[in-house]
Design a protein around this motif. Sequence first.
Motif, short mmCIF file in Angstrom:
data_model
loop_
_atom_site.label_atom_id
_atom_site.label_comp_id
_atom_site.label_asym_id
_atom_site.label_seq_id
_atom_site.Cartn_x
_atom_site.Cartn_y
_atom_site.Cartn_z
N LEU A 93 0.84 -1.20 0.00
CA LEU A 93 0.00 0.00 0.00
C LEU A 93 0.88 1.25 0.00
O LEU A 93 0.60 2.21 -0.73
CB LEU A 93 -0.91 0.00 1.22
N LEU A 94 1.94 1.25 0.79
CA LEU A 94 2.83 2.40 0.86
C LEU A 94 3.65 2.56 -0.41
O LEU A 94 4.13 3.65 -0.71
CB LEU A 94 3.75 2.28 2.07
N GLU A 95 3.83 1.47 -1.14
CA GLU A 95 4.53 1.55 -2.43
C GLU A 95 3.59 1.94 -3.56
O GLU A 95 4.04 2.25 -4.67
CB GLU A 95 5.16 0.19 -2.75
N GLY A 96 2.27 1.89 -3.29
CA GLY A 96 1.29 2.21 -4.32
C GLY A 96 0.99 1.07 -5.25
O GLY A 96 0.42 1.28 -6.32
N THR A 97 1.34 -0.18 -4.85
CA THR A 97 1.13 -1.34 -5.73
C THR A 97 -0.03 -2.22 -5.28
O THR A 97 -0.35 -3.19 -5.97
CB THR A 97 2.41 -2.19 -5.82
N ALA A 98 -0.65 -1.91 -4.15
CA ALA A 98 -1.77 -2.72 -3.66
C ALA A 98 -3.09 -2.06 -4.04
O ALA A 98 -3.16 -0.84 -4.24
CB ALA A 98 -1.69 -2.87 -2.14
N ASP A 99 -4.13 -2.88 -4.15
CA ASP A 99 -5.47 -2.34 -4.34
C ASP A 99 -5.87 -1.62 -3.05
O ASP A 99 -6.00 -2.25 -1.99
CB ASP A 99 -6.46 -3.46 -4.66
N ALA A 100 -6.06 -0.32 -3.14
CA ALA A 100 -6.25 0.49 -1.94
C ALA A 100 -7.51 0.09 -1.17
O ALA A 100 -7.48 0.03 0.07
CB ALA A 100 -6.33 1.97 -2.31
N ALA A 101 -8.59 -0.22 -1.87
CA ALA A 101 -9.84 -0.56 -1.18
C ALA A 101 -9.69 -1.87 -0.40
O ALA A 101 -10.10 -1.97 0.76
CB ALA A 101 -10.98 -0.66 -2.18
N THR A 102 -9.08 -2.86 -1.05
CA THR A 102 -8.88 -4.15 -0.38
C THR A 102 -7.94 -4.00 0.81
O THR A 102 -8.19 -4.54 1.89
CB THR A 102 -8.31 -5.18 -1.37
N ALA A 103 -6.84 -3.27 0.58
CA ALA A 103 -5.86 -3.09 1.66
C ALA A 103 -6.48 -2.34 2.84
O ALA A 103 -6.26 -2.71 4.00
CB ALA A 103 -4.64 -2.34 1.13
N ALA A 104 -7.25 -1.32 2.56
CA ALA A 104 -7.86 -0.54 3.62
C ALA A 104 -8.81 -1.39 4.46
O ALA A 104 -8.84 -1.30 5.69
CB ALA A 104 -8.60 0.66 3.04
N GLN A 105 -9.57 -2.25 3.79
CA GLN A 105 -10.50 -3.12 4.50
C GLN A 105 -9.76 -4.12 5.36
O GLN A 105 -10.10 -4.34 6.53
CB GLN A 105 -11.41 -3.83 3.51
N ARG A 106 -8.71 -4.74 4.80
CA ARG A 106 -7.94 -5.74 5.55
C ARG A 106 -7.21 -5.12 6.73
O ARG A 106 -7.09 -5.74 7.80
CB ARG A 106 -6.92 -6.39 4.60
N LEU A 107 -6.71 -3.91 6.56
CA LEU A 107 -5.90 -3.27 7.60
C LEU A 107 -6.74 -2.43 8.56
O LEU A 107 -6.20 -1.87 9.52
CB LEU A 107 -4.84 -2.38 6.95
N GLY A 108 -8.03 -2.31 8.30
CA GLY A 108 -8.89 -1.53 9.19
C GLY A 108 -8.69 -0.04 9.06
O GLY A 108 -8.87 0.71 10.03
N LEU A 109 -8.33 0.43 7.86
CA LEU A 109 -8.08 1.85 7.63
C LEU A 109 -9.27 2.46 6.89
O LEU A 109 -9.80 1.87 5.96
CB LEU A 109 -6.81 2.05 6.80
N GLU A 110 -9.64 3.66 7.31
CA GLU A 110 -10.71 4.38 6.61
C GLU A 110 -10.57 5.87 6.88
O GLU A 110 -10.01 6.28 7.91
CB GLU A 110 -12.08 3.89 7.05
N GLY A 111 -11.04 6.67 5.93
CA GLY A 111 -10.96 8.12 6.10
C GLY A 111 -9.54 8.63 5.92
O GLY A 111 -8.65 7.96 5.41
#
Length: 513
Positions: free
Chosen positions: A272-290
């Motif tokens: 995610l920090l490299e910009g190579t992950a699907d942001a929506a999937t990563a955010a859901q898996r990592l519990g990140l929002e907003g």
Amino acid sequence: MDACTLGDLLDVLGGPSVHLHTAPAGLAVPVTEALLYDAHAPLPHAPGALLLAVGVRAAAAGPLVRTAAEAGMSGLVVRGPDGPVGEAEAYGVALLSVDEDAAWHDVHLLLSSAIGARPAPPAGGLGDLFALADAVAAATGGATAVEDPRQRLLAYSTVPGQPVDEDRRQGILGLQVPVSPANTEQYRVLFAATGPVRLPALRDGDLPRLAVAVRAGGETLGSVWVVDDGRLAPDAEETLTQGASTAALLLLRARAAQELARHQNGDLLRRLLEGTADAATAAQRLGLEGAVRVAAFVLDAPSLPDAEQTALRLLDVVRLQCEARYGRHACVLVDGVVYAVLPAPGARHRKLAEDIVGRAGQALRVSVRAALGELVAGPAQAAASRQDAELVLRVLGPELPVATVDEVRPRVTLLRLAEVLGERRELSAGTWRRVLAYDEANGTDYARTLVSWFDAGCDMAGAARLLAVHPNTCRYRLKQAQQHVGIDLDDPDERLVLWLQLRTLAGLSAATV
């Protein structure tokens, strides 16, 4: 649920515990179970199994490789480093080893727990512990609790009708055993014992306990406690011993699941920090929002003899502080830098970074610096915030160990300008090179004088003070520079470009003259 792979297993147990020598079929092969080899029994057909070469010397395990391959097994585990690598590669079987002094039953327990592990939420495995507590309570006749080594309550029985006391009620309410000198002494006795121990009531109105330590491979994982009202089953001690063995397996599985989940989440955060992950999937898996902000923490002395280990300890400090503040949290160590994704609001991010720097410095006995990137709209822009934080790291120093990108915006802007100007021939060419060449050839100080004049806002008296010369000297040098080098200081564009090039490409400023 996906099967455990050889790669998953090594992520959890690789390194000090289990060593991989070869994996001809790759790390994605499934691993289904760990089997102990018995020379007096036929080998079962067990696709995906790991065979533990009990009673077979590593150097003599070649024939066992072929037998394991014929049984469809994924790998062979030997004791010691001299295993049959050639045979393993020939038959397509992974070869792993454990230390020569490792006990096979401990190895079997560790491998089985890791194979059974799956990514799980932080409370993974506790449901099984609650079921175990109920089973022990029903079999012994006393209310049961399972604790970790820090006396935190992990699970407790809910069998109705069993006597309880105030200590148990308080422990369940706070999920922590009440601290007292008497309690401390009981735990000392418990962990020094090799089996179940009977412990007296600590105060009037409380009940005695039957307790046993939970261990695996010499490591204390926790303890199991049973309230003893004098009516426990005759075989309560034997039941408790068996329960402790099961608890060890469950605790190891929970730990392995958490470690595997942490590794996988760390890899996802890295992408995610490299910009190579699907942001929506990563955010859901990592519990990140907003809105989020990336903070970067780094040791101020990267050349320490144990820098890699110290960086891992820094990761632990950052993770602990972030989880204490935000609960479930995303942290990862990449190339010696610890990155943490901080959720909005961002008003207290800098204070948190300062606290972490202070605590880490005390715990690690080495200075730590922290940089905070821009607060961005969501996890999809986390890579941009990371880039900001990395730029900030490059301008930090002993006088400024913590900063946000907004606090050092001019510095990081000039830093990036220097990189951009240096990469383009047409941007790095110009009068500044002629000024430096003339100074070198003639022993003049035109470059220093020009930079001081620019930094003083084109004020002659201010430039003279910076140079510690008379204003007439400064005025004369500027006039000579215009004549000898061909500079038009009346042109604002030329002044701007010359100042930028001298400042960024030549690295000159009033602070360096």
